[in-house]
Design an enzyme around this catalytic site. Structure first.
Site, PDB file in Angstrom:
ATOM      1  N   SER A 559     -30.261-100.727  86.511  1.00 58.17           N
ATOM      2  CA  SER A 559     -30.216 -99.484  85.745  1.00 58.17           C
ATOM      3  C   SER A 559     -29.847 -98.333  86.690  1.00 58.17           C
ATOM      4  O   SER A 559     -28.796 -98.364  87.305  1.00 58.17           O
ATOM      5  CB  SER A 559     -31.541 -99.262  85.023  1.00 58.17           C
ATOM      6  OG  SER A 559     -31.418 -98.281  84.037  1.00 58.17           O
ATOM      7  N   ASP A 640     -26.699-104.769  76.010  1.00 56.20           N
ATOM      8  CA  ASP A 640     -27.183-103.552  76.652  1.00 56.20           C
ATOM      9  C   ASP A 640     -26.387-102.369  76.115  1.00 56.20           C
ATOM     10  O   ASP A 640     -25.281-102.099  76.567  1.00 56.20           O
ATOM     11  CB  ASP A 640     -27.032-103.652  78.169  1.00 56.20           C
ATOM     12  CG  ASP A 640     -27.640-102.456  78.883  1.00 56.20           C
ATOM     13  OD1 ASP A 640     -28.118-101.528  78.209  1.00 56.20           O
ATOM     14  OD2 ASP A 640     -27.631-102.450  80.124  1.00 56.20           O
ATOM     15  N   HIS A 672     -30.895-104.639  78.059  1.00 54.44           N
ATOM     16  CA  HIS A 672     -31.007-104.018  79.381  1.00 54.44           C
ATOM     17  C   HIS A 672     -31.864-104.872  80.315  1.00 54.44           C
ATOM     18  O   HIS A 672     -31.805-104.723  81.524  1.00 54.44           O
ATOM     19  CB  HIS A 672     -31.609-102.620  79.206  1.00 54.44           C
ATOM     20  CG  HIS A 672     -31.311-101.668  80.319  1.00 54.44           C
ATOM     21  ND1 HIS A 672     -30.045-101.441  80.807  1.00 54.44           N
ATOM     22  CD2 HIS A 672     -32.130-100.875  81.057  1.00 54.44           C
ATOM     23  CE1 HIS A 672     -30.092-100.542  81.789  1.00 54.44           C
ATOM     24  NE2 HIS A 672     -31.346-100.196  81.964  1.00 54.44           N
TER      25      HIS A 672
END
Length: 708
Positions: A559, A640, A672
């Site tokens: 991320s 995602d 994600h």
């Protein structure tokens, strides 16, 4: 865990039984919890409901069958749970904990749709209030995807923002809270009229708030229902604002509930969270943020002293400048038995702790200090029984232990471990001796940065110069997040340490748990102070930890951590690492408007892409792709929607075109996070193979095997 692992590997971690938080019964003698286990041999997951004897620490099996979920105590000896039926329907099943026969397990209600997030509350008339959440149609009716007529086309048409969220395309159906009441007759409970009422029908409100909202978004008491919901007047893609609402209910059998009343908090317009009724049912404690476009703003602890007068609320540790005097982020809230105290969890220096304070803001004149809890971080806590002195049943985890149940006594500030799933790490071959932390000066020179350290279990602490281990630096996401002394099956430092690395997990500028100045320091400075903090971290480790081989270092991140990996690639620190791993990272900040929650880039880049494009361009990793040279593994998932897969594809394409050793790992069915056990095992094998190849660990392991 009944067996002791000879080595802590991804297979051991992912197949280890996973316990839920423990929930004590009203008497405080038993605790309810669930266990899930995945077998890589059978390629399937099994789940069980168990009962823990709090005094002895022994457990017994209650339910061992497929299709159940969400067990809760209905009484001292009766457990209510949901049972999935055909066509998406749900049975409300009640089972007696002292029974080993199916005859004492019975259906107390049947709902023609999936439901979740169950809460119950005993009422003074002997009934039991029941609340849950479920998807509803635009008309407010229960939505059942199994029985819904399937369209001939899969086309989706939108004319407003927020077309998808997390891992799903948004539809006209939304989440709502339903309530009902259980009556007791002839020794059995039954859902009155076998019916639930939609508390939010016709209000344009939706709760719990997706994608992660659950039972923490609402609470019930004799007074009625409180819940948080997004402001329907603001676009949810652009604003974080969620308000707290109160619906007075007398019996939980009202077929037409009163209109929700908004609970007002002057000067605070951001997320509202964690509403909890006092035991008397007239007070509500909750948290609220100030900014309506900053998802990681500091939550303030708020009291509604009389929920029937929702216009008046009080803030704990309020200050005239509206900054707030408690520089910490309160999360979960628990009232004491006599309603005179609050117990609140909050992050503090890589742990989640429990703080105790008076339940009246005017009496909270000094900042609270944490009470004694086991090593690691608290994930859940409950009052035990009805004793004069509060006892807390605490569920926690740590970097070596995936589940620990304990009892904390706030008055004496003592704590006793009742049950540890991994025998406090021994079943994994792990111990606290492998854990450490370091502190070094940050890039600005006027603040400290804290990092967790995990060494291999074979490390000789008495002679750290005897053997050198390659450095493994893990960079957390968020960016307003932190590495904590807590368990994870997605990014577990011990997995990397047991491969033969010294793992360093820094919490640089932007991290939570160290005060808002450090957290807010990343705003408008994504590749600035945080990057330089990481440079300082690398330099401090190499200069001060003789057991670390900085010339064989690797770095990994997901991320925002993936963003930082791509940023590092184009900057001098990237040449210090032998290999990099980027999971669901940002390739170009100019693509941040491909995300779903647009309030995030608007805040962190201090404006929109069209009003402040320079800020997005300044911290764009794609500006520096001409410098990319370090071997890199790219991982991305097709579901995602927070960071679309094109971010991973673009990074991989650049690396391949530049002839930089690189590899692409794609998961079509993950969001994600990589959550499916079989996918997670592949993830770990690919990641470890990649970093071991370039750090030289593979060569050393093969040599050791030949010599053996």
């Amino acid at each position: 865990m009944t067996l002791t692992a000879t080595k802590f590997t991804p297979e051991v971690m992912l197949s280890a039984p996973r316990r839920s938080a423990g929930i004590p019964n009203p008497s405080g003698k038993l605790a309810l919890y669930t266990v899930s286990t995945y077998s890589f041999g059978d390629h399937k997951k099994t789940t069980q409901i168990k009962i823990l004897n709090i005094e002895s620490g022994d457990s017994v099996l209650l339910v061992d069958e497929p299709g159940w979920s969400e067990p809760v105590w209905l009484s001292n000896e009766e457990v209510l749970y949901l049972k999935s039926r055909d066509n998406g329907c749900t049975s409300l099943v009640i089972r007696h904990v002292n029974s080993s026969t199916a005859e004492l397990s019975y259906e107390a209600g049947f709902i023609n749709a999936p439901i979740s997030n169950v809460k119950v509350k005993k009422l003074s008339d002997g009934g039991i209030a029941f609340a849950c959440s479920a998807l509803t149609t635009p008309g407010g009716q229960l939505f059942n995807p199994e029985t819904e007529k399937k369209p001939h086309s899969t086309a989706k048409v939108y004319t407003t923002l927020f077309v998808r969220h997390w891992d799903a395309w948004n539809s006209e159906n939304c989440s709502s809270i339903f309530y009902g009441v259980f009556d007791h007759s002839d020794g059995k409970y039954s859902l009155r009229d076998n019916a639930l009422t939609n508390a939010l029908a016709g209000t344009k409100l939706s709760s719990p708030v997706p994608p992660f909202g659950g039972t923490g978004d609402f609470d019930i008491s004799e007074s009625g229902l409180v819940f948080v919901a997004k402001d329907p007047g603001l676009d949810p893609a652009l604003y974080t604002k969620t308000d707290l609402y109160f619906i007075p209910l007398k019996t939980f059998a009202e077929s037409k509930p009163p209109s929700p009343q908004i609970v007002k908090t002057a000067g605070l317009e951001g997320y509202s969270n964690s509403p909890v009724f006092s035991h008397c049912g007239k007070k509500v404690a909750f948290t609220r943020m100030r900014s309506k476009q900053y998802e990681s703003d500091k939550p303030r602890l708020i009291l509604a002293p009389d929920i029937y007068n929702p216009d008046k609320t009080q803030e704990f540790y309020a200050t005239s400048d509206n900054v707030g005097g408690w520089d910490i982020r309160p999360e979960a809230i628990l009232w004491s038995h006599d309603d005179t105290k609050l117990y609140v969890t909050a992050e503090s220096y890589a742990r989640t702790l429990i703080f105790q304070l008076p339940s009246t803001p005017s009496k909270a004149t000094s900042l609270p200090t944490p009470i004694n809890t086991p090593d690691g971080s608290v994930s859940s806590f409950h009052l035990l029984g009805s004793a004069e002195n509060d006892h807390l049943f605490v569920t926690s985890t740590s970097l070596i232990d995936n589940s620990c149940y304990s009892i904390t006594h706030p008055l004496s500030n003592t704590c006793k471990v009742i049950s540890s799933a991994s025998k406090q790490g021994k079943s994994f071959g792990l111990s606290r001796a492998s854990l450490d932390s370091i502190t070094f000066r940050g890039a600005g020179g006027d603040y400290d940065v804290h990092a967790l350290v995990v060494r291999p279990s074979s490390f000789n602490k008495a002679d750290p110069r005897k053997k050198k281990y390659p450095l493994c630096m893990l960079i957390h996401g968020g960016p307003q997040g932190a590495w904590q002394d807590s368990w994870s099956t997605r990014w577990n430092p011990a997995v990397f340490a047991e491969q033969g690395y010294v793992v360093v997990c820094p919490n640089p500028t932007g991290s939570t748990g160290y005060g808002m100045a450090l957290e807010d320091g990343i705003t408008g400075d994504w590749g600035g102070r945080p990057y330089n903090d990481l440079v300082r971290c690398y330099e401090w480790v190499v200069d001060n930890m003789p057991e670390v081989d900085g010339a064989r270092a690797v770095a990994l991140g997901a991320s925002y951590g993936g963003y930082m990996i791509n940023w590092i690639q184009g900057h001098p620190l990237g040449r210090k690492f032998k290999a990099l791993v980027c999971h669901d990272g940002v390739f170009s900040t100019l693509n941040q408007w491909c995300t779903e929650e647009l309030f995030f880039p608007i805040h962190d880049f201090e404006g929109t892409l069209y009003d402040n494009r320079a800020a997005y361009e300044k911290w764009d990793p794609a500006r520096f792709v001409a410098e990319w040279a370090t071997p890199q593994l790219i991982i991305h998932s097709e579901l995602d929607y927070r960071l679309p897969i094109t971010e991973g594809l673009a990074a991989f394409n650049v690396l391949q075109a530049r002839k930089v050793p690189s590899k692409l790992l794609v998961f079509p069915d993950e969001n994600h996070w990589v959550l499916k056990p079989e996918n997670s095992l592949v993830w770990h094998r690919e990641v470890l193979a990649w970093i071991n190849k370039y750090s030289g660990i593979d060569d050393k392991q093969r040599l050791a095997e030949r010599l053996a």
